[in-house]
Design an enzyme around this catalytic site. Sequence first.
Site, PDB file in Angstrom:
ATOM      1  N   HIS A 243       0.946  -1.228   0.209  1.00 55.52           N
ATOM      2  CA  HIS A 243       0.473  -0.047   0.388  1.00 55.52           C
ATOM      3  C   HIS A 243       0.829   1.039   0.364  1.00 55.52           C
ATOM      4  O   HIS A 243       1.965   1.591   0.935  1.00 55.52           O
ATOM      5  CB  HIS A 243      -0.875  -0.088   1.599  1.00 55.52           C
ATOM      6  CG  HIS A 243      -1.696   0.968   1.781  1.00 55.52           C
ATOM      7  ND1 HIS A 243      -1.688   1.717   1.986  1.00 55.52           N
ATOM      8  CD2 HIS A 243      -2.314   2.074   0.724  1.00 55.52           C
ATOM      9  CE1 HIS A 243      -2.645   2.996   2.477  1.00 55.52           C
ATOM     10  NE2 HIS A 243      -3.091   2.708   1.519  1.00 55.52           N
TER      11      HIS A 243
HETATM   12 CA    CA Z   1       0.188  -0.399  -4.145  1.00 49.76          CA
END
Ligand code: CA
Length: 406
Positions: free
Chosen positions: A201
Site C-alpha cells: 500500500h
Molecule cells: Ca500499491
Amino acid sequence: EAGITRPKGHKVSFHYNSTVEDMHFGKTHPMKPWRLTLTKHLVLGYGLQYAMDTYEAVKAGKDQVRAFHDTDYVDFLSQVSPQTFDALCQEPRYRKHTPARHDADQVILGPFNLSTSPGADCPVFDGMSEYLFLYTGATLAATNQLTTNQSDIAINWSGGLHHAHKSEASGFCYINDIVLSIIDMLRVYPRVLYIDIDVHHGDGVEQAFQRQPRVMTLSYHRYGPYDDTNNKFFPGTGDITDVGLRGSIGEHFALNVPIGSGIDDKQYKYLFENVTGRAIDAFKPSAIVLQCGADSLGGDRLGQFNINIKQHGECVNFVKRHRLPTLILGGGGYTARNVARAWCHETALATDNGTKLSPLIPLHLVPRPEAFQTRAHGDGQLFPRFQKDHRNECVDAQLELQVKVL
Ligand code: CA
Ligand code: ZLS
Ligand code: ZN
C-alpha cells in the site's frame, strides 16, 4: 528486425546516477540496489538510451526535501552514517525523536524509525545519505522535465519510495520522493493522479495528501492477514473503505484496491483498467505519477501476486494511452532479475519500442566500457561510470533474458 527508434509523438527522459548501485542495506536485507545495475545494463544493452534523453542525476538539496519532511529529520538524514549514528542520537534536538521502542521483531529503534541493527527494515548503512538524496534528486529532475514541458514521460527507476513519512522512515523508504514530486507538480498542474502498482500500500503518499482534493491517490496492493499468525501484510493499511480523511475536503480523493494473494494477469488487468479508467474519467488529472514497484510480479521474494512482466507493462501502456505528462518511478522489487526485466521492458514501452526487444539480445549492443563516458546531455548519451564489479552479473542477467523475457 527493426532497431530502437525515438518515439514519434512524445519525448522521454531517463534520470539516474550509478552511485546508488554501490549501496548495501545489509547482507540479508531484501532491498538490493544492484537490481538497478541489472536494469541499467539491460536498458543500455538494448540501445534504449538512443530512444530517450538520459540525464545523470545530482543530489537533491536539503531545502528541497524540507518541502515535505521535518527539518530535524532532514538534518539527521543528511548527517547520519553507521559511524555517526550513536553520537547524533545523543544530540538534544534529536533526543525528543527517540522514544524507547522496538519493532515487531524486538529490534531496538532509534530516532525516526532508524536503526543500526541489521534486523531492521530501515537500517543506517554506509553511503546512505548520498543514496537518499540522489534518488530524490533524480525524481525531482524528472519532475522538472515534465513541469517545464521538456519531456512527456520522465523515468526514475531508483525512486518511488512510497512509505516514507514526514518525520519517519518506514518500509525501506527514508525520503518520500513521490510526495516531493507531487508538491512540485501542484505548482503547475491543477490535478495530479498518483497510481501505485507496488504490491504494498502506498501509505506515505496517501497520508501526505489525505486533505488535498487536487491529488488523487490510487493504490493496488496485497491486503489482509497473510498467514496463520495475526500478522498483516505490510503496512496493514489501505482497506477499500479508506478513501481519504473523513470530513476533510480530501475525502474521496484516495482510492484503495486491496487484493488477496495469487491474483493473476487477467484478474489484475480487469481491476486495473476498470478502476484506473474510471478514476481518470472522473478526476480528469493534468498529470500522472505511476509507481511501478516490481514486487507485484509473480516469484517476488516479498510479494504474493502472480502477475507477469507482460501485464505489469500493460499498466504502463494503459496509463500512457491517456497522453498526459507522466512520471514513471520504481519502488519495490525483490527478485532482482525480474525487476530488471520488467523495468527494461517498461522503458521500451515508454519509448514506443515495446515490440522490439528481441529475446535474443543483440550482442553488438552489449555496452562496452568505453561507451560509459560522459557526453553532453540530450542526445541519447550513455552513463559516465562503469561498475566493473557488477559486469558479470549484468551480462548473466542479459543472457538469462535471452531465454526468458516476454
Ligand atoms: Ca500499491
Ligand atoms: O513497498 O513487515 C514488516 C515489518 C516488520 C517485519 C520485518 N521486521 C524487520 C520489521 C517489522 C513488520 N516490514 C516489511 C516492509 C516491507 C517494505 C516494502 C517496501 C516497498 O516495496 C517499497 C520499496 C517487510 N517485509 C519483509 C521484510 N520487511 C524483511 C524481510 C527480511 C529482512 C532481513 C533484513 C530485515 C531484517 C531481516 C528484513 C525485512
Ligand atoms: Zn513493495
